[in-house]
Write a protein that holds these residues in place. Structure first.
Motif, short mmCIF file in Angstrom:
data_model
loop_
_atom_site.label_atom_id
_atom_site.label_comp_id
_atom_site.label_asym_id
_atom_site.label_seq_id
_atom_site.Cartn_x
_atom_site.Cartn_y
_atom_site.Cartn_z
N LEU A 168 -3.50 -6.43 -8.91
CA LEU A 168 -2.52 -5.44 -8.46
C LEU A 168 -1.95 -5.83 -7.10
O LEU A 168 -0.77 -5.59 -6.81
CB LEU A 168 -3.17 -4.06 -8.40
CG LEU A 168 -3.59 -3.47 -9.75
CD1 LEU A 168 -4.32 -2.15 -9.56
CD2 LEU A 168 -2.37 -3.29 -10.65
N TRP A 169 -2.78 -6.41 -6.24
CA TRP A 169 -2.29 -6.87 -4.93
C TRP A 169 -1.22 -7.95 -5.10
O TRP A 169 -0.20 -7.93 -4.41
CB TRP A 169 -3.48 -7.40 -4.13
CG TRP A 169 -3.13 -7.98 -2.79
CD1 TRP A 169 -3.01 -7.28 -1.61
CD2 TRP A 169 -2.89 -9.35 -2.48
NE1 TRP A 169 -2.70 -8.14 -0.58
CE2 TRP A 169 -2.61 -9.42 -1.09
CE3 TRP A 169 -2.87 -10.52 -3.22
CZ2 TRP A 169 -2.33 -10.62 -0.45
CZ3 TRP A 169 -2.59 -11.71 -2.59
CH2 TRP A 169 -2.31 -11.76 -1.21
N LEU A 170 -1.45 -8.88 -6.03
CA LEU A 170 -0.48 -9.93 -6.26
C LEU A 170 0.83 -9.36 -6.80
O LEU A 170 1.93 -9.75 -6.35
CB LEU A 170 -1.06 -10.96 -7.24
CG LEU A 170 -0.18 -12.17 -7.58
CD1 LEU A 170 0.12 -12.98 -6.33
CD2 LEU A 170 -0.84 -13.03 -8.65
N ILE A 171 0.76 -8.44 -7.74
CA ILE A 171 1.97 -7.80 -8.27
C ILE A 171 2.69 -7.03 -7.17
O ILE A 171 3.92 -7.08 -7.05
CB ILE A 171 1.61 -6.89 -9.46
CG1 ILE A 171 1.07 -7.72 -10.62
CG2 ILE A 171 2.84 -6.09 -9.90
CD1 ILE A 171 0.55 -6.88 -11.77
N GLN A 210 0.82 -1.21 0.00
CA GLN A 210 0.00 0.00 0.00
C GLN A 210 0.86 1.26 0.00
O GLN A 210 0.46 2.28 -0.57
CB GLN A 210 -0.93 0.01 1.22
CG GLN A 210 -2.18 -0.82 1.03
CD GLN A 210 -3.13 -0.68 2.21
OE1 GLN A 210 -2.72 -0.62 3.37
NE2 GLN A 210 -4.43 -0.62 1.92
N TRP A 211 2.03 1.22 0.63
CA TRP A 211 2.92 2.38 0.64
C TRP A 211 3.43 2.72 -0.76
O TRP A 211 3.80 3.86 -1.03
CB TRP A 211 4.11 2.12 1.56
CG TRP A 211 3.75 2.01 3.01
CD1 TRP A 211 2.53 2.18 3.57
CD2 TRP A 211 4.65 1.72 4.08
NE1 TRP A 211 2.57 2.01 4.93
CE2 TRP A 211 3.87 1.71 5.27
CE3 TRP A 211 6.00 1.44 4.17
CZ2 TRP A 211 4.43 1.46 6.53
CZ3 TRP A 211 6.55 1.19 5.41
CH2 TRP A 211 5.78 1.19 6.59
N LEU A 212 3.45 1.72 -1.65
CA LEU A 212 3.90 1.95 -3.02
C LEU A 212 2.74 2.20 -3.97
O LEU A 212 2.95 2.31 -5.18
CB LEU A 212 4.71 0.74 -3.51
CG LEU A 212 5.96 0.39 -2.70
CD1 LEU A 212 6.65 -0.84 -3.29
CD2 LEU A 212 6.93 1.57 -2.68
N GLY A 213 1.52 2.26 -3.44
CA GLY A 213 0.36 2.57 -4.28
C GLY A 213 -0.42 1.37 -4.76
O GLY A 213 -1.36 1.53 -5.56
N PHE A 214 -0.08 0.18 -4.29
CA PHE A 214 -0.83 -1.01 -4.69
C PHE A 214 -2.05 -1.17 -3.77
O PHE A 214 -1.92 -1.08 -2.55
CB PHE A 214 0.05 -2.26 -4.61
CG PHE A 214 1.17 -2.27 -5.61
CD1 PHE A 214 0.95 -2.69 -6.91
CD2 PHE A 214 2.44 -1.86 -5.24
CE1 PHE A 214 1.98 -2.70 -7.83
CE2 PHE A 214 3.48 -1.88 -6.16
CZ PHE A 214 3.26 -2.29 -7.46
N PRO A 215 -3.22 -1.45 -4.34
CA PRO A 215 -4.42 -1.56 -3.50
C PRO A 215 -4.47 -2.89 -2.75
O PRO A 215 -3.88 -3.88 -3.16
CB PRO A 215 -5.56 -1.46 -4.52
CG PRO A 215 -4.96 -2.03 -5.77
CD PRO A 215 -3.52 -1.61 -5.77
N THR A 216 -5.19 -2.85 -1.63
CA THR A 216 -5.45 -4.07 -0.86
C THR A 216 -6.96 -4.24 -0.75
O THR A 216 -7.65 -3.34 -0.24
CB THR A 216 -4.84 -3.98 0.54
OG1 THR A 216 -3.43 -3.85 0.43
CG2 THR A 216 -5.16 -5.23 1.34
N PRO A 217 -7.52 -5.33 -1.24
CA PRO A 217 -8.98 -5.53 -1.15
C PRO A 217 -9.45 -5.48 0.30
O PRO A 217 -8.76 -5.96 1.22
CB PRO A 217 -9.19 -6.91 -1.78
CG PRO A 217 -8.00 -7.09 -2.69
CD PRO A 217 -6.87 -6.42 -2.01
#
Length: 463
Positions: free
Chosen positions: A265-268, A233-240
């Protein structure tokens, strides 16, 4: 023909100490080498044991196949490393494709994470434990790299080159960061192959993501996904959110396209944060650690093989200055002319000339130094200690066949002086062609007579 011997000051400190270690191990296994000329060359280095041992090793390696073996092993190690990292990149691409369950379209997130991060986490933990004092850092990747290097760099002394390299790094406590650099580099390239592959596949095909379990509760996956997604999340990836996690339990066919995109995106993000970044950080740490170790390379004078060189390379007797005026020089009694104290610009040397050939030659200017005849090992030792000329003419007897000792002596003189020329006397004989072939192999130039050599060197004067 071998190249000129390496200058101990022109190579990196690692190459210098690796070469010295290889010479030390070779002498320890097969006995001392003939090193009179090497010791004379080493005595020109600064009056410290370390630099002189390095200079001696550079001379010995350059005048034997050892230097070629070290260069071949070094190039082989680089090719093996490139091959290993290429294999790692291809493995990362394959792992990314396998994690997305090709042909099914439905991805179990727990299985995908285990396939992409499980082995990485295990090997990273093993590396961290291996960094503890007293533990060996050997890994499967390092053994594979050494095996590939051995297959590429074949040769009679390839094992000696590898043994010297490992012995040096182990003694300097640099093997652990070297192994880490190898391992983390491979894993970094693997993730640099896996992450773009995931992006391409997820951008060009439709996948549905879900969690499956028999023993665990749905809340366990909620907690697990929230914890793994905290750093991405700190890098901008979402968490469901928890509702999205709950809707992905079992079959995810009813989940919306937005939730599936968030899971992608969470997996990446998990691969970038928990896979690539830790390996990059460990790679930088190992690189700095290894550089710090190699910056403090030193010669241990107490090691077997180097301990015996102290007296020869650092003689205890030293010149303390002029004790009394030297007596006036009397007539020279020796068959070889005495060398003058002043260094000459040019010199001539007779090598195993027959007694019927006149020496010194007629027409030799007084400004050219006459080194006399060289007919024995003692003469060679005298010349090694006293030779200091910009131009040297070696006069040989063409009626004698150039043997191995002659070739070695020519090679030594060629590397000692900047300008060596050969003059063959004795008239046309069937052995002159053997001389021609030997000089061509040694890349030595001939002169037809003394006059041509004097014209080549130009006007000479006392220094």
């Amino acid at each position: 023909m071998r190249n000129a011997p390496p200058d101990a000051r022109s190579d990196t400190p690692l190459q210098q100490h690796w070469r010295a270690e290889a010479v030390r191990l070779r002498e320890a296994h097969w006995g001392p080498l003939e090193d009179q000329a090497a010791s004379q060359a080493a005595l020109r280095a600064p009056a410290q044991l370390g630099p002189r041992i390095l200079a001696r090793a550079a001379w010995l390696a350059g005048h034997s196949p050892l230097q070629d073996c070290l260069d071949r092993w070094r190039h082989g190690a680089r090719w093996a490393l490139l091959a290993l990292w290429l294999i790692a990149g291809l493995a990362g691409i394959g792992a990314a494709g396998a994690a997305l369950n090709p042909g099914q379209g439905s991805v179990n997130l727990a299985t995908a994470l285990l396939g992409l991060l499980g082995l990485h986490a295990l090997t990273l933990l093993i590396w961290l434990i291996g960094c503890l004092p007293g533990l060996q850092p050997a890994t499967a990747l390092s053994r594979l790299w050494l095996w590939l290097t051995r297959k590429i760099a074949r040769g009679p002394d390839a094992a000696l080159a590898a043994q010297a390299f490992l012995s040096l790094l182990t003694r300097e406590r640099a093997w652990k960061p070297a192994v880490g650099l190898l391992s983390h580099g491979a894993w970094t390239i693997a993730y640099l192959g896996a992450i773009p592959t995931l992006v391409v596949l997820l951008s060009t095909r439709s996948y549905s993501f879900h969690w499956e379990t028999t023993l665990l509760s749905p809340q366990a996956f909620v907690t697990f996904s929230q914890w793994l997604g905290s750093l991405p999340q700190w890098l901008g990836f979402p968490t469901p959110d928890p509702l999205a996690v709950a809707s992905s339990m079992g079959s995810a066919q009813g989940a919306s396209a937005a939730i599936q995109a968030d899971w992608s995106l969470w997996l990446i993000g998990c691969l970038v944060t928990w896979g690539l970044l830790p390996r990059l950080l460990a790679l930088v740490i190992c690189g700095a650690w290894l550089r710090q170790r190699l910056r403090h390379l030193s010669i241990d004078p107490d090691l077997p093989g180097w301990l015996e060189l102290r007296e020869r390379l650092l003689p205890t007797h030293q010149t303390l200055g002029i004790d009394r005026p030297a007596p006036e020089a009397g007539p020279v009694q020796s068959g070889a002319p005495a060398l003058r104290a002043a260094t000459r610009h040019a010199a001539v040397l007779a090598y195993e000339l027959g007694s019927d050939l006149i020496w010194p030659p007629d027409g030799l200017p007084d400004t050219v130094q006459d080194l006399g005849r060289c007919d024995s090992r003692e003469d060679r030792q005298r010349i090694r200690a006293q030779l200091d000329a910009a131009h040297l003419l070696l006069v040989c007897d063409a009626r004698l066949t150039p043997d191995r000792g002659t070739i070695t002596w020519l090679d030594e003189l060629n590397h000692t002086g900047p300008d060596l020329r050969i003059l063959c006397l004795g008239g046309p004989t069937e052995r002159r062609q053997a001389w021609q072939n030997a000089l061509v192999r040694q890349q030595l130039r001939q002169v037809p007579d003394l006059t041509a050599w004097l014209e080549h060197i130009g006007p000479v004067s006392h220094d």
